[in-house]
Design a protein around this motif. Structure first.
Motif, short mmCIF file in Angstrom:
data_model
loop_
_atom_site.label_atom_id
_atom_site.label_comp_id
_atom_site.label_asym_id
_atom_site.label_seq_id
_atom_site.Cartn_x
_atom_site.Cartn_y
_atom_site.Cartn_z
N LEU A 110 -1.53 1.27 -3.95
CA LEU A 110 -0.80 0.58 -2.76
C LEU A 110 -1.78 0.76 -1.72
CD1 LEU A 110 2.78 2.12 -3.15
CD2 LEU A 110 1.93 -0.27 -3.62
N THR A 111 -1.93 -0.43 -0.84
CA THR A 111 -3.03 -0.45 0.29
C THR A 111 -2.50 -0.48 1.63
OG1 THR A 111 -3.18 -2.85 -0.26
CG2 THR A 111 -4.78 -1.58 -1.17
N GLY A 112 -1.23 -0.87 1.84
CA GLY A 112 -0.77 -1.12 3.24
C GLY A 112 0.02 -0.27 3.83
N ALA A 113 0.61 -0.24 4.90
CA ALA A 113 1.54 0.81 5.35
C ALA A 113 2.86 1.16 4.51
CB ALA A 113 2.00 0.31 6.74
N TRP A 132 -1.35 5.78 -3.65
CA TRP A 132 -2.08 4.86 -2.63
C TRP A 132 -3.61 5.65 -2.36
CZ3 TRP A 132 2.52 7.91 -1.07
CH2 TRP A 132 2.30 9.43 -1.18
N GLN A 142 -1.90 6.07 5.09
CA GLN A 142 -1.17 5.04 4.89
C GLN A 142 0.28 5.11 5.33
OE1 GLN A 142 -3.47 4.02 1.15
NE2 GLN A 142 -1.97 2.47 1.51
N GLU A 169 6.89 -0.11 0.41
CA GLU A 169 5.64 -0.97 1.38
C GLU A 169 6.50 -1.38 2.53
OE1 GLU A 169 2.15 -2.79 -0.91
OE2 GLU A 169 3.85 -2.98 -2.30
N GLU A 211 6.41 -3.99 5.95
CA GLU A 211 5.87 -5.23 6.38
C GLU A 211 5.15 -5.17 7.62
OE1 GLU A 211 6.71 -8.32 4.86
OE2 GLU A 211 7.51 -7.19 3.30
#
Length: 133
Positions: free
Chosen positions: A51-54, A104, A109, A131, A133
């Motif tokens: 996983l790469t986002g917040a 992650w 993150q 994840e 938005e």
């Protein structure tokens, strides 16, 4: 959403020096604990991409009930909040360190954390990762 079930008794993060991690028994136990979490998480993740986002992470730590307690007290404790040591933040650190580069890229993150410690008959951790938005 990703859910991991880790049937391992929660352990707090141990401070380690460069040399200490090779000679101190607590450090050795902590490193083995993190490896155990990693291995169990890997089995559940299969070949899932990092996983790469917040992220939002929720962790339910189910803590052991003391063997010295009476049967009545043990029954009453199930599901009650655990308000003794280890501290919740130290438990979270161990989990986050274990999941780096596995779930992650880095635990920085994680923008939102919900962590609960409660007593239970079966110790372990339920980890839910969402994840944001």
């Amino acid at each position: 959403m990703l859910k991991l079930t880790i049937p391992v008794e929660p352990m707090w993060a141990v401070r380690m020096t460069g040399r200490g991690k090779y000679i101190k028994p607590n450090a050795q136990r902590y490193l083995a604990y993190k490896d155990q979490i990693k291995g169990l998480a890997k089995q559940q993740l299969k070949d899932r991409k990092l996983l790469t986002g917040a992220l939002e992470v929720g962790i339910l730590f189910t803590m052991p009930i003391l063997k010295s307690w009476s049967n009545v007290k043990k029954q009453q404790a199930v599901g009650e909040y655990h308000t003794k040591k280890p501290d919740t933040d130290n438990l979270v650190k161990g989990v986050f360190d274990s999941l780096n580069k596995l779930v992650w890229q880095d635990d920085n993150q994680v923008a939102k954390v919900i962590a609960v410690k409660s007593y239970g008959e079966v110790t372990g951790m339920e980890i839910v990762i969402k994840e944001l938005e």
